[in-house]
Design a protein around this motif. Sequence first.
Motif, PDB file in Angstrom:
ATOM      1  N   UNK A 103      -5.147  -6.088  -4.230  1.00 45.43           N
ATOM      2  CA  UNK A 103      -4.038  -6.269  -5.165  1.00 45.43           C
ATOM      3  C   UNK A 103      -4.475  -6.976  -6.434  1.00 45.43           C
ATOM      4  N   UNK A 104      -5.772  -6.942  -6.740  1.00 48.68           N
ATOM      5  CA  UNK A 104      -6.281  -7.688  -7.888  1.00 48.68           C
ATOM      6  C   UNK A 104      -5.840  -7.078  -9.216  1.00 48.68           C
ATOM      7  N   UNK A 105      -5.565  -5.760  -9.251  1.00 47.95           N
ATOM      8  CA  UNK A 105      -5.129  -5.136 -10.489  1.00 47.95           C
ATOM      9  C   UNK A 105      -3.665  -5.460 -10.735  1.00 47.95           C
ATOM     10  N   UNK A 106      -3.223  -5.309 -11.984  1.00 50.00           N
ATOM     11  CA  UNK A 106      -1.871  -5.731 -12.335  1.00 50.00           C
ATOM     12  C   UNK A 106      -0.789  -4.872 -11.696  1.00 50.00           C
ATOM     13  N   UNK A 107      -1.098  -3.618 -11.356  1.00 48.59           N
ATOM     14  CA  UNK A 107      -0.072  -2.728 -10.803  1.00 48.59           C
ATOM     15  C   UNK A 107      -0.478  -2.091  -9.481  1.00 48.59           C
ATOM     16  N   UNK A 108      -1.684  -2.393  -8.993  1.00 46.37           N
ATOM     17  CA  UNK A 108      -2.138  -1.795  -7.745  1.00 46.37           C
ATOM     18  C   UNK A 108      -1.800  -2.652  -6.542  1.00 46.37           C
ATOM     19  N   UNK A 109      -2.222  -2.167  -5.373  1.00 46.45           N
ATOM     20  CA  UNK A 109      -1.946  -2.846  -4.115  1.00 46.45           C
ATOM     21  C   UNK A 109      -1.441  -1.847  -3.095  1.00 46.45           C
ATOM     22  N   UNK A 110      -0.466  -2.256  -2.294  1.00 47.01           N
ATOM     23  CA  UNK A 110       0.149  -1.370  -1.304  1.00 47.01           C
ATOM     24  C   UNK A 110       1.406  -0.778  -1.920  1.00 47.01           C
ATOM     25  N   UNK A 111       1.416   0.522  -2.070  1.00 47.55           N
ATOM     26  CA  UNK A 111       2.488   1.169  -2.842  1.00 47.55           C
ATOM     27  C   UNK A 111       3.392   2.005  -1.933  1.00 47.55           C
ATOM     28  N   UNK A 112       3.455   3.313  -2.154  1.00 50.39           N
ATOM     29  CA  UNK A 112       4.401   4.139  -1.425  1.00 50.39           C
ATOM     30  C   UNK A 112       4.088   4.274   0.048  1.00 50.39           C
ATOM     31  N   UNK A 123       2.863   6.115  10.207  1.00 49.46           N
ATOM     32  CA  UNK A 123       3.262   5.763   8.847  1.00 49.46           C
ATOM     33  C   UNK A 123       2.133   6.107   7.888  1.00 49.46           C
ATOM     34  N   UNK A 124       2.472   6.762   6.781  1.00 48.91           N
ATOM     35  CA  UNK A 124       1.521   7.066   5.720  1.00 48.91           C
ATOM     36  C   UNK A 124       1.723   6.075   4.582  1.00 48.91           C
ATOM     37  N   UNK A 125       0.620   5.710   3.923  1.00 48.23           N
ATOM     38  CA  UNK A 125       0.703   4.741   2.830  1.00 48.23           C
ATOM     39  C   UNK A 125      -0.304   5.089   1.749  1.00 48.23           C
ATOM     40  N   UNK A 126       0.040   4.724   0.511  1.00 50.19           N
ATOM     41  CA  UNK A 126      -0.880   4.875  -0.619  1.00 50.19           C
ATOM     42  C   UNK A 126      -1.260   3.480  -1.082  1.00 50.19           C
ATOM     43  N   UNK A 127      -2.563   3.237  -1.240  1.00 53.39           N
ATOM     44  CA  UNK A 127      -3.031   1.881  -1.482  1.00 53.39           C
ATOM     45  C   UNK A 127      -4.235   1.854  -2.422  1.00 53.39           C
TER      46      UNK A 127
END
Length: 365
Positions: A103-112, A123-127
């Motif tokens: 999650x170091x970027x300003x908008x990244x991390x664990x998303x949808x 469960x599917x995830x985009x990260x």
Amino acid sequence: MIERRTFLTGIAAVGAASLIGCSSDGEPATPSKTSPTPSATTAEASVNPKVASTIATGLNVPWGIAFLASGAAYVSQRDAGSIVRIDPDGQVTDLGQVQGVDSATSEGGLMGIALDPDDESVLYAYMSTSSDDRLVRLSVNGDKISRPEPLFTGVRSAANHHGGRLLFDDSGHLFLAIGDGAVPEDAQDRNGPNGTILRLDKEGRAARGNPFENEVWSYGHRNIEGLAFDADGRLWASEFGQDTRDELNLIVKGKNYGWPRFEGKSDDPDFVSPKVTWSTEEASPAGLAITRSTAFMAALRGERLWMIPLDGESAGKPKALFTGKYGRIRDVVVAPDESLWVTTSNTDSRGQPASDDDRILRITL
């Protein structure tokens, strides 16, 4: 262990004529449903959104919601890189962090996130990771999640423009919106994932019937964080503009949506124009939900929920709801009881969090 997958390029035999679309006519991504769609005027008159309650408080950038049949929901927390389960009565259970999330970027991390439509334990995830953005699959066992299994990897990551929304259709195909990764020209490359909507099978492979014999369903996108189907199986998407216009688009198989050549309306018939646009101050659109022939679009910078009547392939005049009352709004999802769950996004370093942020609000219609 699944090997790192690289993006499947389209075959050379695909002619230049199919590179760009010339129509904004909709094509359902799933078989059409038989239930009639009320007119936009009737739908708008019958919808009266009200905040009925606060489901949960004290969350960390709640980004995606995936409902279980019971009415409980899994919620991804972007900056914490974790998943929680929230029961309809508001009880929050921490299922743990997803290993490898960066999650170091300003908008990244664990998303949808999205539930397997045939198995609620999957469960599917985009990260974001330290090296790429990727689609992963997790198992949920009681109150714990498994290590993520990589399915589609190697997506170029950047500080922003990740996209990240996931959505299954009725045929079990998984749609994944991917941002341009801060390289606008890549959105015009239909042989790469950045700036596209992908259509995948459950193993992260190109679904049969895709237009370019790879994973891409549509392209020319800047940054999509909202995907939703209407009652007739048409796919809609909310998209961030850059400086002037944000968009609501009707997504059509194989079409080009113009970024970076166009932001907002296009005067070139080779590109698909949005159905509705907003100034970037009014919107910065994230999540999207459709119910009762009405699209509900979350707005971050605009700090409101937009309500847009739909009539087939047309969209009517938007109406702003709750402007400035709850701060930045990240996601909106239709719950099993037909209410809306709406997440705030005030703890993402760009908002002014209240003492109980971030929250999930329940809105009745």
